[in-house]
Design a protein around this motif. Structure first.
Motif, PDB file in Angstrom:
ATOM      1  N   ALA C 480       0.844  -1.194   0.000  1.00 22.02           N
ATOM      2  CA  ALA C 480       0.000   0.000   0.000  1.00 22.02           C
ATOM      3  C   ALA C 480       0.878   1.242   0.000  1.00 22.02           C
ATOM      4  O   ALA C 480       1.968   1.248   0.570  1.00 22.02           O
ATOM      5  CB  ALA C 480      -0.903   0.017   1.229  1.00 22.02           C
ATOM      6  N   THR C 481       0.381   2.264  -0.650  1.00 20.86           N
ATOM      7  CA  THR C 481       1.004   3.590  -0.583  1.00 20.86           C
ATOM      8  C   THR C 481       0.038   4.514   0.126  1.00 20.86           C
ATOM      9  O   THR C 481      -1.144   4.541  -0.223  1.00 20.86           O
ATOM     10  CB  THR C 481       1.256   4.150  -1.996  1.00 20.86           C
ATOM     11  N   VAL C 621       5.391   3.918   1.142  1.00 21.24           N
ATOM     12  CA  VAL C 621       4.937   2.625   0.615  1.00 21.24           C
ATOM     13  C   VAL C 621       5.302   1.580   1.651  1.00 21.24           C
ATOM     14  O   VAL C 621       6.395   1.630   2.217  1.00 21.24           O
ATOM     15  CB  VAL C 621       5.659   2.243  -0.699  1.00 21.24           C
ATOM     16  N   ALA C 622       4.401   0.679   1.897  1.00 18.82           N
ATOM     17  CA  ALA C 622       4.735  -0.403   2.822  1.00 18.82           C
ATOM     18  C   ALA C 622       4.225  -1.716   2.257  1.00 18.82           C
ATOM     19  O   ALA C 622       3.236  -1.755   1.527  1.00 18.82           O
ATOM     20  CB  ALA C 622       4.102  -0.151   4.189  1.00 18.82           C
ATOM     21  N   THR C 623       4.917  -2.767   2.582  1.00 18.99           N
ATOM     22  CA  THR C 623       4.386  -4.089   2.283  1.00 18.99           C
ATOM     23  C   THR C 623       4.124  -4.784   3.606  1.00 18.99           C
ATOM     24  O   THR C 623       4.720  -4.452   4.627  1.00 18.99           O
ATOM     25  CB  THR C 623       5.370  -4.949   1.463  1.00 18.99           C
ATOM     26  N   TYR C 624       3.220  -5.708   3.573  1.00 16.31           N
ATOM     27  CA  TYR C 624       2.988  -6.511   4.765  1.00 16.31           C
ATOM     28  C   TYR C 624       2.935  -7.962   4.351  1.00 16.31           C
ATOM     29  O   TYR C 624       2.269  -8.327   3.372  1.00 16.31           O
ATOM     30  CB  TYR C 624       1.682  -6.135   5.477  1.00 16.31           C
ATOM     31  N   ASN C 625       3.626  -8.783   5.102  1.00 15.34           N
ATOM     32  CA  ASN C 625       3.692 -10.212   4.827  1.00 15.34           C
ATOM     33  C   ASN C 625       3.062 -10.955   5.998  1.00 15.34           C
ATOM     34  O   ASN C 625       3.526 -10.842   7.132  1.00 15.34           O
ATOM     35  CB  ASN C 625       5.165 -10.616   4.657  1.00 15.34           C
ATOM     36  N   ALA C 626       1.998 -11.679   5.723  1.00 14.23           N
ATOM     37  CA  ALA C 626       1.273 -12.363   6.805  1.00 14.23           C
ATOM     38  C   ALA C 626       1.837 -13.738   7.114  1.00 14.23           C
ATOM     39  O   ALA C 626       1.231 -14.509   7.856  1.00 14.23           O
ATOM     40  CB  ALA C 626      -0.203 -12.482   6.453  1.00 14.23           C
ATOM     41  N   GLY C 627       2.991 -14.030   6.559  1.00 13.67           N
ATOM     42  CA  GLY C 627       3.655 -15.284   6.884  1.00 13.67           C
ATOM     43  C   GLY C 627       2.747 -16.474   6.672  1.00 13.67           C
ATOM     44  O   GLY C 627       2.198 -16.653   5.583  1.00 13.67           O
ATOM     45  N   PRO C 628       2.572 -17.290   7.689  1.00 11.46           N
ATOM     46  CA  PRO C 628       1.774 -18.502   7.518  1.00 11.46           C
ATOM     47  C   PRO C 628       0.271 -18.233   7.489  1.00 11.46           C
ATOM     48  O   PRO C 628      -0.523 -19.171   7.397  1.00 11.46           O
ATOM     49  CB  PRO C 628       2.131 -19.327   8.741  1.00 11.46           C
TER      50      PRO C 628
END
Lengths: 163, 290, 787
Positions: C480-481, C621-628
């Protein structure tokens, strides 16, 4: 064999005079010739209700009529209800308030079916509401909030003494 | 799903419509409410070269009453039939059956004549007409003729209409006072085609036995069926046993097809259930005669 | 300060900001758009399920007036590469899915040619004129037909009709069966059906003189579609722009790259004219990917107490003709394999899985991929165990469910359940239903000869999953930005897409909260690869988690920048200022403050007033990683009354407890639950895509494929528990799919329960048609038991 016929259809108070092929569906006339794209087409065989418009006040499937048949008739589409967010019709207000829509594709048909219902039956029971919209498929909401919205619309319309 | 090309004609009188039909020949098709024909055209399963629209024809959509009959113009909409005071008073069964056809928007456009002429064996109106001893007025180049409902439905989507005839009127004899009636339909969902539907009327003698019965079934074969054997069994009798036997007879007399919604066997089984329930209801609301 | 702000927008029942345009009929779906010079396309689709294409002659079509162009498989063979989507699992067999069939057709509805004309009407006239010659091969219309000795092969070089065969084994299955109190086997099936959005697919493609290809498409995944297009077309990815405008429902089916998208684009490239293709409903039924068709055989070991100790299963999925992009033809079997134990503590597990190729429409994603089928199986198993040991169906579940204090829980199949409230949800739904009173009502009704049943189901719902195993891509993240303008207002651009889920409201709630702005000052933008950060898309109950968290993290970053600048302007240290209600002030000295709008204005237009180290741009800008992934859970109960003679039944009550952690907007959550359940009920009651043995689809209209309407769906009573995600910012979990998972299992349980006084039956399949229900009742009364 005549290629086109001349039609004169009044939609939302405006008269549209066009030459159309006889086979042109009313739904396509509304969307293309009148450029009123609020009327949606979901099945083109009369089973989903998305293209419902009011013809002389009655809900009809615009995909099951030819534009030529509507010559001289008066139609209302969703665009007749309101033109800006500031002057929404009570039915629209109710759908907004009660979260009676998700993707919005069935919404115009639902709103017009509701309008026709409330004109005949200003205080419908839940069963009457569900029967009235039984032919309008909504794939998103599970109908729960649509039913709530129509109940709320009935209350709003009767309190306005309107429509 | 857009229809193929056709020539569109919109006559304003029955005479004009008939002569256009004669001119149009085999490729001409009549358009009534369009709720069955237009889907077929959109799917290009029907491709008439000439389409004769009856919607602007005058004088064939009224619902009137004479001394001994209720007369419904063929272009009367389902909704008008369902809501008509005359129909509700004299032919409540017909009004009830109309409520099972499709959805409000379909009922706003669909017509009784269109439904009858289309002759879908699972449709409500053909079944109700058969039960109520309707007669159909067919208008052709040589004038009109009357055909009884039981002679009209020939087979799947096929009727006694000649290619140059138009169904213009449906006439129902006024029933005797106190006639009991019932109409029940089983469909997988509201507004969907019936798996089976049964219409019945029962007239009772003062002793409570059946003096007259009429039973018609939709979904029992390639056309709506009158259940004569079951009717005969009822006459002079009363009670749950004879109703059950009549229902079994109705099922036995049916030969329903199988399709994706149901096997023929199940339809037959449902005809038995619905017939029993309809007869029980009809007995319940019949008033004993003089 | 006149703006009134809710203390927290997060968790508030905010009315949707996007609604007015839909209510006014002013939304813009694909078919509402017109481009200058646009032509209308139609596809000729194969009426033959399996055959070698000898010739397709579009000449007669092109000779027609106002027909402008046509392409066949041969015409594009050297220019458009087939869609290839291979699972990384060993042994997966690759399929070439051509935009237009080249040498072979493999399902009824596969494209044989595309035609463009001045109107869709004329395009449909034209496809009737195309002449084609296909050498028919034997149709393979079922798993049985595909796996039979000597079965015709869909993809000859495979040597058989299996996309993949897999095996997962964990624990000690053999011992568990040996030591079991009892053992039984179930054999169940879920019928082919699909999401069937009310808006069909649609595409407009336009190729400009700069070599830029723009495609408007009703897709849930614009970025992934762009990558797929670049893989197949002769246009590099930076010259492809994909725009997904308002989309009339997705539910999974619109989350794929489709061959039609490639064909329409290629026609636009070759003609230089914009081409519009709007799928009609018949095409949709034939060719928008199907789903759900699973066949499970499960052997079960259980204890005297009704605890399931081991499963030994086979999962077969009828995957149709081709592996689809980006999920592959392994998606359902692999997901089924790992999710079969569901919410239960089963420690010994063996499962064989096979994905089979048939002459049917390819098989893709639909709300709750594989989980509807595994939920049906495991819940059927629980009901069987309850019967066998004489327990109430609620109690048997309680004994098998993972307890709250056991989270995080590593399932026997290696899935990390982060948190949950399984037993609490079940208890709560029983409370809400007044389960005892419901049973009382049932007794009374039975004593009057009425047939009343109660059904229950519990499930855990993996949301925002990574699917890092087996797929050609890992989609655990999104981006998202957050872009603040000089007036201090914000546009948030996300890689996900909203087509009914209400992201324009929910994501704004998150960002407005964090930035202490009113909701109206935040606008959410999505659906255009040109203006949004590269992202993944909307599916798998992921957007609230990944887009919500990416938006949140970007907002945090912008807020830090704002605070820094404000502190500089206020001559205070960063630690000493706070952001509240649109203003940044010195703590304890509210009169020393500056509005966010003032800071933004200065930032952009008077950067000289800032510290030289500070950049003018207020954007992150950010990314998010929800892993499992994070796990939501739900429990559902239904009370039904069956007409024993006709098999029709009425759902008297349907109750749900949903725990999706912290809710962003409870009204929207409820709407998603209702919609999911309605789709689940559709599958449980009506919906079925039926092929005959010859490979012809019999359900190409809504008169054959029955969609649930308002009179078919009951009022749905929803209540909530809140177990925040253990790791996602704000404690959010996903939830969009959940409702759709359980209704089949709930109703199967209820039907069995209703019939119980007559005798025991095993409901082994859906849809529960009147005929099927009557046959179950007959089987029960004849003591026949299982159908």
């Amino acid at each position: 064999m005549s290629n086109t016929s001349e039609v004169r259809i009044q939609i939302n108070g405006e008269v549209f005079e066009r030459h159309v092929e006889p086979r042109k569906l009313l739904s396509d006339f509304i969307r293309e010739d009148a450029a009123l794209t609020g009327t949606h087409v979901g099945c083109e065989h009369g089973a989903c209700g998305a293209c419902t418009v009011l013809l002389d006040g009655e809900p009809v499937r615009s995909c099951l009529m030819f534009a030529a048949q509507a010559d001289g008739m008066v139609l209302e589409t969703v665009e007749s209800l309101a033109s800006t967010p500031a002057n929404l019709h009570p039915i629209q207000e109710a759908f907004w308030e009660k979260h009676g829509l998700q993707c919005g594709f069935c919404t115009p048909g639902m709103l017009l079916t509701t309008k026709a219902l409330l004109e005949k039956n200003p205080d419908p029971s839940e069963d009457e509401i569900r029967q009235a919209i039984a032919g309008n498929i909504c794939r998103c909401t599970g109908y729960v909030f649509i039913v709530d919205a129509i109940k709320d619309a009935a209350a709003r319309c009767s309190s306005e003494g309107d429509r | 799903m857009k229809p193929a090309r056709f020539e569109y004609l919109a006559p304003t009188s029955v005479e004009e419509a008939v002569s256009l039909l004669v001119e149009g020949g085999e490729d001409a098709k009549l358009l009534a409410g369009g709720q069955s024909l237009v889907p077929l055209m959109n799917l290009r399963l029907a491709q008439p070269s000439v389409l004769i629209d009856l919607n602007k024809v005058e004088g064939i959509s009224s619902i009137t009453e004479s001394e001994d009959a209720v007369v419904i113009g063929s272009m009367a909409r389902h909704r008008a039939v369902a809501e008509s005071e005359v129909v509700r008073r004299f032919l409540p069964l017909l009004a009830e059956s109309a409520g099972h056809i499709g959805y409000p928007a379909i009922r706003a456009r669909g017509t009784i004549g269109g439904s009858i002429a289309h002759a879908d064996p699972v449709s409500e109106f053909p079944c109700a007409c058969l039960c109520l001893h309707a007669e159909f007025v067919l208008t052709g180049p040589a004038g009109t003729r009357q055909v009884r409902a039981e002679d009209f439905f020939v087979s799947y989507l096929t009727t006694a209409l000649s290619p140059d005839e138009i169904l213009t009127e449906v006439r129902f004899p006024k029933p005797s006072p106190g006639l009991g009636w019932g109409f029940l339909e089983l469909a997988r969902k509201t507004g969907d085609f019936a798996l089976a539907a049964v219409a019945a009327t029962v007239a009772l003698s003062p002793d409570g036995t059946c003096s007259e019965a009429s039973i018609a079934v939709a979904g029992g074969g390639d056309r709506p069926l009158r259940m004569v054997e079951a009717e005969t069994m009822l006459k002079g009798n009363q009670g749950d046993d004879v109703i059950a036997r009549a229902a079994t007879a109705a099922a036995t007399s049916s030969n329903p097809p199988s399709d994706i919604h149901s096997s023929g066997d199940f339809r037959r089984q449902m005809i038995e259930v619905l017939t029993r329930r309809v007869l029980t209801a009809a007995w319940g609301n019949a008033r004993r005669g003089e | 300060m006149t703006q009134s702000l809710a203390p927290r927008l997060l968790g508030a029942k905010v009315k949707r900001v996007e609604d007015p345009r839909f209510l006014l009929g002013k939304a813009r779906y694909i078919d509402d758009m017109v481009r200058p010079g646009m032509l209308h396309a139609a596809f000729l689709r194969s009426p033959i399920p399996h055959g070698n294409v000898r010739s397709v002659d579009v000449g007669p079509a092109l000779a027609m007036e106002r027909v402008r162009a046509a392409l066949t498989g041969r015409d594009i063979a050297t220019k458009v590469k087939p869609i290839v989507c291979d699972s990384t699992f060993e042994g997966f067999k690759s399929s070439n899915y051509h935009a237009i069939a080249l040498d072979k057709v493999r399902y009824v509805g596969e494209a044989l040619a595309i035609v463009a004309a001045d109107t869709r009407y004329i395009a449909e006239d034209a496809i009737e004129m195309i002449e084609f010659d296909i050498d028919e091969l034997g149709p393979v219309a079922s798993i049985a037909a595909a796996t039979r000795e000597g079965a015709p092969l869909l993809h000859e070089h495979w040597g058989d009709n299996f996309f993949i065969e897999d095996l997962l084994e964990a624990g000690d299955v053999e011992s568990a069966f040996r030591d079991a109190h009892g053992v039984f086997e179930i054999n169940v099936s879920n019928q082919r059906h699909s999401g069937i959005p009310l808006e069909t697919r649609g595409v407009i493609a336009e190729f400009d003189s700069d070599g830029v290809l723009t495609m408007w498409s009703a897709t849930q995944i614009p970025h992934m579609v762009r990558t797929g297009m670049a893989d197949c077309l002769e246009v590099p990815e930076h010259k492809i722009r994909v725009i997904a405008p308002d989309v009339g429902g997705g539910f999974g089916p619109k989350g794929h790259l489709f061959p039609e998208e490639l064909a329409v684009c290629q026609l636009a490239i070759e003609t230089g004219r914009p081409i519009k293709w709007i799928e009609d409903r018949r095409e949709h039924m034939l060719s928008t990917f199907h789903a759900r068709e699973h066949y499970h055989r499960v052997k079960v070991a259980y204890t005297e107490e009704g605890v399931v100790t081991a499963l030994d299963a086979t999962i077969e999925v009828d995957c149709g003709a081709y592996s689809i992009y980006p999920w592959t033809a392994a998606m359902d079997v692999e997901m089924g394999l790992v999710m079969l134990p569901g919410p239960y503590k089963i420690r010994n597990f063996r499962c064989e899985a096979q994905s089979v190729a048939t002459n049917k429409c390819p098989f893709g994603a639909y709300r709750g991929v594989a989980r509807t089928a595994v939920c049906f199986s495991i819940e059927r198993i629980m009901d069987q165990v309850a019967n066998k040991v004489g327990l109430d169906p609620v109690e048997v579940r309680r004994r098998n469910l993972i307890r709250s204090d056991e989270f995080p829980y590593m399932s026997i199949t290696g899935m990390e359940y982060d948190s949950g409230s399984l037993i609490e949800s079940l208890d709560k739904v029983c409370d809400e239903a007044d389960y005892k009173a419901m049973r009382q009502f049932q007794e009374e009704a039975r004593s009057e000869g009425r047939m009343v049943g109660i059904g229950v189901s519990v499930f855990t719902e993996q949301t925002a999953p990574p699917a890092d195993k087996g797929l050609p891509l890992n989609f655990s993240w999104d981006a998202a930005t957050v872009r603040m303008d000089p007036s201090g207002k914000v546009v948030v651009q996300v890689g996900t897409h909203s087509h009914g889920q209400g992201h324009e409201t929910t994501l704004a709630q998150i960002v407005a909260d964090e930035l202490e702005l009113p909701l109206a000052d935040v606008r959410i933008a999505f659906g255009d690869t040109e203006s949004t950060p590269n992202g993944i898309g909307t599916f798998a109950s992921r957007s609230a988690v990944v887009a919500g968290s990416a938006s949140y993290l970007a907002a945090v970053s912008v807020k830090e920048n704002l605070t820094e600048r404000a502190a500089h302007l206020l001559e205070a240290s960063v630690e000493d200022v706070e952001v509240k209600a649109g203003r940044i002030s010195v703590k304890g000295a509210p009169e020393q403050s500056v509005s966010i709008a003032e800071v933004a204005r200065i930032s952009y237009h008077h950067p000289e007033l800032l510290d030289p180290s500070m950049e003018p741009l207020l954007e992150a800008v950010a990314t998010y990683n929800a892993g499992p992934g994070t796990y939501a859970n739900s429990a559902q109960i239904a009370l039904i009354e069956v007409d024993a003679e006709t098999g029709k039944f009425k759902i008297l009550r349907y109750l749900v407890v949903e725990d999706c952690g912290q809710m962003i907007n409870p009204t929207i959550v409820d709407g998603q639950v209702h919609g999911g359940i309605a789709q689940g009920l559709g599958g449980a009651l009506f919906e079925e895509l039926i092929y005959d043995d010859e490979g012809q689809l019999l359900t190409t209209t809504f008169l054959d494929y029955l969609m649930p309407g308002a009179t078919d769906i009951p009022n749905i009573e929803v209540s909530h528990l809140v177990t925040p995600s253990a790791f996602v910012p704000n404690g959010i979990k996903g939830m969009g799919e959940g409702g759709a998972v359980a209704p089949g299992a709930v109703l199967a349980c209820a039907i069995e329960d209703a019939i119980k006084p007559i005798g025991e039956v095993f409901v082994d399949r859906t849809p529960l048609t009147p005929e099927r229900v009557v046959r179950f009742i007959e089987a029960a009364s004849s003591g026949g038991g299982v159908e």
